[in-house]
Design an enzyme around this catalytic site. Structure first.
Site: not given
Ligand SMILES: NC(=O)c1ccc[n+]([C@@H]2O[C@H](COP(=O)([O-])OP(=O)(O)OC[C@H]3O[C@@H](n4cnc5c(N)ncnc54)[C@H](O)[C@@H]3O)[C@@H](O)[C@H]2O)c1
Length: 260
Positions: A153, A166
């Site tokens: 991120s 985080y």
């Molecule tokens: N959405 C954003 O704005 C954003 C920005 C920067 C980085 N990210 C990164 O992108 C990725 C996806 O983001 P998102 O917004 O879709 O997240 P989200 O929270 O919507 O989805 C995360 C998924 O991971 C699953 N998960 C959690 N713990 C787990 C485990 N122990 N084993 C297997 N699955 C597990 C959850 O059930 C969920 O389906 C993440 O790594 C997040 O840190 C997101």
């Protein structure tokens, strides 16, 4: 939902098997749709049963997909995931370490943060990618080809207040990627970090207020909202043969928001 129409045809991706962790919702789900639309097989390695719905949706479009219930923070579970995929398809070509503790984390000054929450965040967000990579590395080494993408991120470069668990986890992923790339390079396996800009998905985005959202777009060179499609297209490139010489890097798709 229909699979996306794609303008680039990565012919080499056809038939490849790609594990995407945490693809039961959010951005990971989009990665799977894009992977399936290329004729590759997405494996949804997800702790929640929502992963089954994602697989069904893709299959309803006539494409192949597999859901394997997986807790990336548990070594037995990551090994079982790789075994199930190998049993069904006999190969694992790619891994996108996307699962993370993110949305449900508390926002607190570091001195008030509960240590259990700190530990669980590092277990899932840092140990998780390590365990998944350990589970798939043997078969990739055997076949002398592989692609691993660790999702980080933008907060890793600038910090973010009251979110130290985080931010620390996403910083660790960058260093982990570089070490993995050095260790796996001799087997033609590339490892890169990719980080999405703040992106709205179908999940509650109430923390991204209209003001914060506008501030983000104001700082971007390109003036529109970031979408999961922006990220998915880069993921396809990184999974394909075309990215062969891109290794160990920290790559973003954010319309020119933060320059690292
Ligand atoms: N959405 C954003 O704005 C954003 C920005 C920067 C980085 N990210 C990164 O992108 C990725 C996806 O983001 P998102 O917004 O879709 O997240 P989200 O929270 O919507 O989805 C995360 C998924 O991971 C699953 N998960 C959690 N713990 C787990 C485990 N122990 N084993 C297997 N699955 C597990 C959850 O059930 C969920 O389906 C993440 O790594 C997040 O840190 C997101």
């Amino acid at each position: 939902m229909q699979l996306p129409t794609q303008t680039v045809d990565y012919k080499d991706l056809k038939g490849r098997v790609i594990i995407v962790t945490g693809a039961g919702q959010g951005i990971g789900k989009f990665y799977c749709d894009y992977i399936a639309a290329q004729g590759a097989i997405p494996v949804i390695a997800e702790i929640s049963d929502k992963g089954a719905e994602v697989a069904k949706d893709i299959q309803a479009n006539g494409a192949e997909a597999l859901y394997v219930r997986t807790d990336v923070g548990d070594e037995g579970s990551t090994k079982a995931c790789a075994e199930a995929v190998l049993k069904k398809y006999g190969r694992i070509d790619g891994l996108v370490n996307n699962a993370a503790m993110f949305r449900n984390l508390s926002h607190k000054p570091f001195w008030d943060l509960d240590l259990d929450e700190w530990n669980r965040t590092l277990q899932v967000n840092v140990t998780g990618p390590l365990l998944m990579a350990r589970a798939v590395a043997p078969t990739m080494k055997e076949r002398k080809w592989g692609r691993i993408i660790n999702i980080s991120s933008g907060v890793q470069s600038i910090g973010y207040p009251n979110f130290i668990h985080y931010v620390t986890s996403k910083s660790a992923v960058v260093g982990m990627t570089r070490s993995m790339a050095r260790e796996l390079g001799p087997w033609n396996i590339t490892v890169n970090t990719f980080w999405p800009a703040r992106t709205r998905t179908e999940i509650d985005n109430s923390d991204l207020s209209p003001d914060r959202h506008k501030a983000q777009i104001d700082l971007q060179c390109l003036k529109r909202e970031t979408t999961p499609d922006d990220h998915s297209r880069v993921i396809l490139f990184l999974l394909s043969d075309q990215s062969e010489w891109v290794n160990g890097h920290n790559i973003a798709a954010d319309g020119g928001y933060k320059f690292l």
